[in-house]
Write a protein that holds these residues in place. Structure first.
Motif, PDB file in Angstrom:
ATOM      1  N   GLN A 549       0.860  -1.214   0.145  1.00 23.78           N
ATOM      2  CA  GLN A 549       0.035  -0.053  -0.005  1.00 23.78           C
ATOM      3  C   GLN A 549       0.733   1.365   0.056  1.00 23.78           C
ATOM      4  O   GLN A 549       0.331   2.227  -0.432  1.00 23.78           O
ATOM      5  CB  GLN A 549      -1.013   0.016   1.213  1.00 23.78           C
ATOM      6  CG  GLN A 549      -2.120   1.186   1.442  1.00 23.78           C
ATOM      7  CD  GLN A 549      -3.144   0.910   2.194  1.00 23.78           C
ATOM      8  OE1 GLN A 549      -2.853  -0.069   3.126  1.00 23.78           O
ATOM      9  NE2 GLN A 549      -3.879   1.841   2.536  1.00 23.78           N
ATOM     10  N   CYS A 550       1.927   1.079   0.394  1.00 23.64           N
ATOM     11  CA  CYS A 550       2.800   2.407   0.843  1.00 23.64           C
ATOM     12  C   CYS A 550       3.811   3.042  -0.201  1.00 23.64           C
ATOM     13  O   CYS A 550       3.719   4.239  -0.324  1.00 23.64           O
ATOM     14  CB  CYS A 550       3.527   2.342   2.056  1.00 23.64           C
ATOM     15  SG  CYS A 550       2.703   1.458   3.456  1.00 23.64           S
ATOM     16  N   PHE A 644      -4.986  -6.031 -11.798  1.00 21.46           N
ATOM     17  CA  PHE A 644      -4.067  -5.986 -10.568  1.00 21.46           C
ATOM     18  C   PHE A 644      -3.453  -6.987  -9.800  1.00 21.46           C
ATOM     19  O   PHE A 644      -4.121  -8.280  -9.855  1.00 21.46           O
ATOM     20  CB  PHE A 644      -4.917  -5.388  -9.246  1.00 21.46           C
ATOM     21  CG  PHE A 644      -5.256  -3.988  -9.369  1.00 21.46           C
ATOM     22  CD1 PHE A 644      -4.419  -2.782  -9.208  1.00 21.46           C
ATOM     23  CD2 PHE A 644      -6.481  -3.505  -9.721  1.00 21.46           C
ATOM     24  CE1 PHE A 644      -4.654  -1.406  -9.435  1.00 21.46           C
ATOM     25  CE2 PHE A 644      -6.877  -2.340 -10.140  1.00 21.46           C
ATOM     26  CZ  PHE A 644      -5.879  -1.230  -9.738  1.00 21.46           C
ATOM     27  N   SER A 645      -2.084  -6.853  -9.724  1.00 22.80           N
ATOM     28  CA  SER A 645      -1.191  -8.195  -8.940  1.00 22.80           C
ATOM     29  C   SER A 645      -0.234  -7.514  -8.063  1.00 22.80           C
ATOM     30  O   SER A 645       0.010  -6.513  -8.138  1.00 22.80           O
ATOM     31  CB  SER A 645      -0.623  -8.938 -10.175  1.00 22.80           C
ATOM     32  OG  SER A 645       0.115 -10.095  -9.407  1.00 22.80           O
ATOM     33  N   TYR A 646      -0.054  -8.436  -7.242  1.00 19.35           N
ATOM     34  CA  TYR A 646       1.092  -8.007  -6.001  1.00 19.35           C
ATOM     35  C   TYR A 646       2.434  -7.878  -6.704  1.00 19.35           C
ATOM     36  O   TYR A 646       3.340  -7.022  -6.187  1.00 19.35           O
ATOM     37  CB  TYR A 646       0.772  -8.830  -4.976  1.00 19.35           C
ATOM     38  CG  TYR A 646       1.829  -8.666  -3.668  1.00 19.35           C
ATOM     39  CD1 TYR A 646       2.027  -7.328  -3.293  1.00 19.35           C
ATOM     40  CD2 TYR A 646       2.459  -9.746  -3.162  1.00 19.35           C
ATOM     41  CE1 TYR A 646       2.857  -7.029  -2.077  1.00 19.35           C
ATOM     42  CE2 TYR A 646       3.031  -9.287  -1.860  1.00 19.35           C
ATOM     43  CZ  TYR A 646       3.418  -8.073  -1.601  1.00 19.35           C
ATOM     44  OH  TYR A 646       4.282  -8.088  -0.500  1.00 19.35           O
ATOM     45  N   TRP A 647       2.906  -8.872  -7.677  1.00 21.07           N
ATOM     46  CA  TRP A 647       3.885  -9.142  -8.183  1.00 21.07           C
ATOM     47  C   TRP A 647       4.149  -8.448  -9.580  1.00 21.07           C
ATOM     48  O   TRP A 647       3.336  -9.037 -10.451  1.00 21.07           O
ATOM     49  CB  TRP A 647       4.180 -10.589  -8.193  1.00 21.07           C
ATOM     50  CG  TRP A 647       4.634 -11.228  -6.645  1.00 21.07           C
ATOM     51  CD1 TRP A 647       5.648 -10.739  -5.697  1.00 21.07           C
ATOM     52  CD2 TRP A 647       3.546 -11.645  -6.014  1.00 21.07           C
ATOM     53  NE1 TRP A 647       5.409 -11.177  -4.530  1.00 21.07           N
ATOM     54  CE2 TRP A 647       3.987 -11.948  -4.721  1.00 21.07           C
ATOM     55  CE3 TRP A 647       2.334 -12.435  -6.261  1.00 21.07           C
ATOM     56  CZ2 TRP A 647       3.468 -12.563  -3.738  1.00 21.07           C
ATOM     57  CZ3 TRP A 647       1.659 -12.935  -5.320  1.00 21.07           C
ATOM     58  CH2 TRP A 647       2.238 -13.224  -3.849  1.00 21.07           C
ATOM     59  N   ILE A 697      -0.302  -3.696  -7.622  1.00 24.78           N
ATOM     60  CA  ILE A 697      -1.283  -3.195  -6.539  1.00 24.78           C
ATOM     61  C   ILE A 697      -0.692  -2.186  -5.709  1.00 24.78           C
ATOM     62  O   ILE A 697      -1.501  -1.245  -5.246  1.00 24.78           O
ATOM     63  CB  ILE A 697      -2.087  -4.503  -5.851  1.00 24.78           C
ATOM     64  CG1 ILE A 697      -3.344  -3.775  -5.495  1.00 24.78           C
ATOM     65  CG2 ILE A 697      -1.038  -4.805  -4.674  1.00 24.78           C
ATOM     66  CD1 ILE A 697      -4.195  -5.148  -5.036  1.00 24.78           C
ATOM     67  N   GLY A 698       0.868  -2.153  -5.405  1.00 19.49           N
ATOM     68  CA  GLY A 698       1.320  -1.142  -4.732  1.00 19.49           C
ATOM     69  C   GLY A 698       1.298   0.071  -5.507  1.00 19.49           C
ATOM     70  O   GLY A 698       1.165   1.208  -4.565  1.00 19.49           O
ATOM     71  N   GLN A 726      -9.274  -0.584  -2.225  1.00 17.43           N
ATOM     72  CA  GLN A 726      -8.686   0.614  -2.810  1.00 17.43           C
ATOM     73  C   GLN A 726      -8.434   0.403  -4.197  1.00 17.43           C
ATOM     74  O   GLN A 726      -8.628   1.068  -5.120  1.00 17.43           O
ATOM     75  CB  GLN A 726      -7.165   0.829  -2.162  1.00 17.43           C
ATOM     76  CG  GLN A 726      -7.248   1.353  -0.869  1.00 17.43           C
ATOM     77  CD  GLN A 726      -7.308   3.112  -0.806  1.00 17.43           C
ATOM     78  OE1 GLN A 726      -7.344   3.696  -1.920  1.00 17.43           O
ATOM     79  NE2 GLN A 726      -7.054   3.534   0.268  1.00 17.43           N
ATOM     80  N   ALA A 727      -7.773  -0.777  -4.770  1.00 15.47           N
ATOM     81  CA  ALA A 727      -7.696  -1.002  -6.073  1.00 15.47           C
ATOM     82  C   ALA A 727      -9.047  -0.845  -6.749  1.00 15.47           C
ATOM     83  O   ALA A 727      -9.199  -0.528  -8.168  1.00 15.47           O
ATOM     84  CB  ALA A 727      -7.172  -2.311  -6.138  1.00 15.47           C
TER      85      ALA A 727
END
Length: 794
Positions: A549-550, A644-647, A697-698, A726-727
């Protein structure tokens, strides 16, 4: 008056074992009461036989030490029985640390002074978990009213703020308060600001009125008086008065445009402010007064968003602005004095604060924190640099004023500096502390504070087209199952080995294992040619542990954190550029255009890359990522999808798959530079041939307006569900004219399914907690990881 009483208990204490053989073996009841003794500058727990077996943490020891001048003061530790019973039944090396609460006893005549000393250290007395029947309990910090004859003994063991019932009750009350903050007193009509080219929605007009009222001295004086009365705060005449508040509307309601309208409306007042001083020279700050409103945002990406909003909704020339960002930013504060708006990022603010401090050399007309939860931790650099700014008018814009800890709100209150509650200590004592004390109207001070200074509306006021959610449940292929089982078995063996050797099973080992398994659910067999599952030590190619998130970009991370390895905002590891799965296959030199910050490659360039990599990629497959491509294709040529993906490695594979399928897409992640990022976002919004936006997603979960999309694909469940919200809000926001479909992809019989189960389970647990519950939260996080990995016996 000289009677001996119990003042209350400190509930956030932690004890560390010194001699395990002295720990009580036989315990009964819910709690074990043990004596506490002072040894030099620290405090120890003793057994019934007098043996020292535990030492209290330094914070608690400091609190107790503040009372050392009273020779009659005594302490006792209250330890949950389960601490000892769990130790006896579980196969582990032995108890190391455990939570305790400390009952404090002393003479009644010393109670008020003792309470004051503890408050100065932010130590707040709560109701004892357990107390002997003959003891008299009278808490000097407990909020009471005149002529109220209160028997505090009824509170012992109940409503402590630590039991599940009271936690849930407090959490529900806070949630109810937040949902009630929708009303704005319409005492007069406000004309639209001159120069505003767009018509405000009704809820934005209310926000504009809310801002106008709270920047009016007479109105805010009335608010302060009512709050002090309802929260029993002593009114003091202050020479410095702050105006402002919190606009806490949920995501997508147009907080940016509302604030710009307020700035536009105050241009004449700001000009007057910069032209005259209202105090004698000896009483005013020795700073240059300027008319500008300083707006601080999390990322350069959001700088562009604010600029775009100005250019879209404000007539040319009506509002002048400048970006204080990058190497070419002004080096003289006088250069800022001719602008109405100065835009910067938290990272630049921190860097400037440590360097020339140009932004701190002026007195601003107004300071606005966008995504203000970025300063929720008052020990961070971004908080310190923000709080040090000189301005009378201070505003916080955030959809999450309390993310999960009430400490978050205390930090915002310290930034806002409202009269009589300008410090965190005072805010905690009068606004937050009553929540944990029980009794009637325990939430009255917090309700009064938020009613006075906070406005919050939900997306219901937008009347958006209906949205739907589709859970795409998938099964691993045989090849994926084999890899997953091997990795899980190897994880179990290594954890068992660590336990058998007496090495403490720390949560980071389990977290690493979970990350590997989560990544495998995405990558499938694409990684099989290079995977090494023999160790739980973090591997850069595997973990890509970008803060969810940051950190919107690696540039911002470097500026803000100055080389720190973890985010000071959330405590998670920061982004580290890592090779994509394509690059790590042994042919890295020609793959730069796949996912870094270079310009988007031409079709010919992509074809060359595909040809070079097809031997590796054709040997692998991913059930999930193939399903994502299929769902996007089924949407038709009129649809636009955000994935959206984290990676970033997942996005790299997806990009290759979309190109193979003939679907034009753009990718935005932390490695894409500002100029190129803007070009790719613009292409997705404006080019009808670009159907897909791939986002980590960040970088894309906060602040962006992507209402052009009618599909949102969440490739994997996030550890923190609010990140998913949020996404999704990038598409579900003001300006959306089409129905939005949200796709969530879950792999059956994997950690992903367990994460979703954990999310459902936690919906019934208190959402908001006190900062003092850190130790308990850390313990809960470890249990969560065991649950997700299905390793409850570890």
């Amino acid at each position: 008056m000289n009677s001996y009483i119990c003042y209350g208990a400190l509930h956030d204490a932690v004890a560390k074992v010194l001699i395990s053989t002295a720990i009580p073996k036989e315990v009964a009841g819910d709690f074990k009461i043990l004596p506490v003794q002072r040894k030099d500058h620290y405090y120890v727990l003793c057994s019934e036989a007098g043996a020292e077996f535990g030492i209290l943490d330094t914070r608690t020891s400091s609190s107790l030490d503040s009372l050392k001048d009273y020779p009659t003061v005594q302490f006792e530790a209250v330890v949950p029985t389960q601490v000892f019973t769990k130790r006896q039944h579980k196969r582990r090396p032995g108890l190391r640390t455990f939570p305790v609460s400390i009952n404090i006893f002393g003479l009644k005549l010393n109670a008020s002074d003792a309470a004051s000393r503890l408050s100065n250290l932010s130590a707040f007395l709560q109701h004892p978990h357990s107390l002997s029947e003959e003891a008299v309990y009278d808490n000097p910090q407990f909020l009471t009213f005149r002529n109220e004859n209160l028997n505090m003994s009824t509170f012992i063991g109940a409503s402590n703020g630590n039991g599940p019932n009271s936690k849930t009750k407090i959490s529900e009350e806070i949630n109810d308060i937040l949902e009630s903050l929708t009303h704005v007193t319409a005492d007069e009509d406000l004309e639209p600001p001159v120069g505003l080219s767009s018509k405000l929605k009704r809820h934005q007009e209310d926000s504009l009125r809310f801002i106008y009222q709270r920047e009016n001295e007479t109105f805010t004086q009335g608010l302060s008086e009512r709050l002090c009365h309802e929260a029993s705060i002593e009114m003091k005449a202050l020479s410095f008065t702050s105006f402002g508040g919190l606009i806490a509307d949920t995501m997508g309601l147009g907080k940016t445009l509302t604030m710009l309208a307020a700035i536009l409306r105050s241009v004449p007042a700001a000009e007057l402010f910069s032209s005259f001083y209202d105090k004698p020279e000896q009483e005013r700050p020795q700073k240059l007064r300027i008319k500008a409103t300083l707006i601080i945002v999390p990322s350069s990406q959001l700088l562009e968003s604010w600029q775009s909003e100005i250019q879209t909704h404000i007539l040319p020339g009506a509002l002048s602005f400048i970006c204080f960002h990058g190497k070419k930013r002004p080096r003289n504060n006088e250069l800022l004095s001719s602008f109405d708006v100065v835009l910067t990022t938290y990272a630049t603010l921190v860097a400037d604060y440590a360097d020339q401090s140009i932004l701190h050399q002026v007195e601003w007309y107004r300071v606005v924190l966008d995504e203000a939860h970025w300063i929720k931790n008052s020990s961070t650099r971004q908080f310190q640099a923000s709080a040090a700014l000189c301005a009378k008018r201070r505003w916080c814009l955030t959809g999450t004023p309390i993310q999960n800890k009430l400490e978050d709100l205390a930090s915002l209150a310290q930034f806002l500096q409202f009269p009589n509650i300008a410090t965190k200590v005072v805010f905690k004592r009068y606004i937050l502390s009553p929540l944990s004390e029980g009794g009637a109207d325990f939430a009255k001070p917090l309700r009064a504070y938020l009613k006075a200074y906070c406005l919050r509306r939900s997306e219901k006021c937008l009347n958006l087209p209906a949205s739907s959610e589709v859970i795409v449940t998938l099964s691993l292929s045989l090849g994926e199952q084999c890899l997953y089982k091997c990795l899980l078995d190897e994880t179990r063996r290594e954890i068992d080995s660590l336990v058998s050797k007496g090495v403490e099973t720390r949560s980071n080992k389990l977290f690493t294992a979970m990350l590997k398994l989560r990544m495998l659910c995405n990558s499938g067999t694409f990684f099989s040619a290079r995977s090494n599952t023999s160790s739980l030590e973090p591997k850069q190619s595997y973990l890509e542990t970008e803060c969810e998130q940051c950190q919107p970009s690696s540039e911002e991370a470097r500026l803000l954190e100055n080389g720190d390895s973890v985010c000071s905002y959330c405590g998670k590891p920061l982004y580290r550029p890592s090779p994509s799965p394509l690059q790590d296959s042994g042919q890295r030199s020609n793959t730069r255009n796949i996912s870094d910050g270079a310009n988007t490659p031409s079709n010919e360039g992509i074809q060359v890359i595909v040809e070079q990599k097809s031997p590796f990629l054709s040997a692998g497959c991913s059930t999930k990522l193939s399903a994502v491509v299929r769902k996007v294709t089924e949407g038709g040529t009129d649809s636009k999808s955000i994935v959206f993906s984290y990676w970033t490695s997942t996005l790299d594979i997806l990009r290759w798959l979309f190109e193979q399928a003939g679907i034009s897409c753009r990718q935005v992640d932390g490695k894409v530079g500002q100029v190129e990022r803007s070009a790719r976002l613009r292409a997705f919004k404006e080019d009808p041939q670009v159907h897909v936006l791939l986002m980590s997603i960040g970088t894309g979960a906060v602040g962006l307006n992507l209402a052009v999309a009618n599909q949102v694909h969440i490739v994997e469940p996030q550890w923190n569900p609010s990140v998913e919200e949020q996404a999704i809000a990038r598409a579900l926001r003001m300006g959306q004219t089409r129905e939005v479909t949200i796709f969530r992809y879950i792999m059956e019989k994997t950690v992903e399914q367990n994460i979703v189960s954990l999310q459902r389970k936690k919906r019934h647990i208190a959402k908001f907690t006190f900062d003092s519950e850190t130790q308990e939260t850390q313990s809960g996080a470890l249990e969560d990881l065991k649950f997700v990995l299905d390793m409850g016996s570890v």
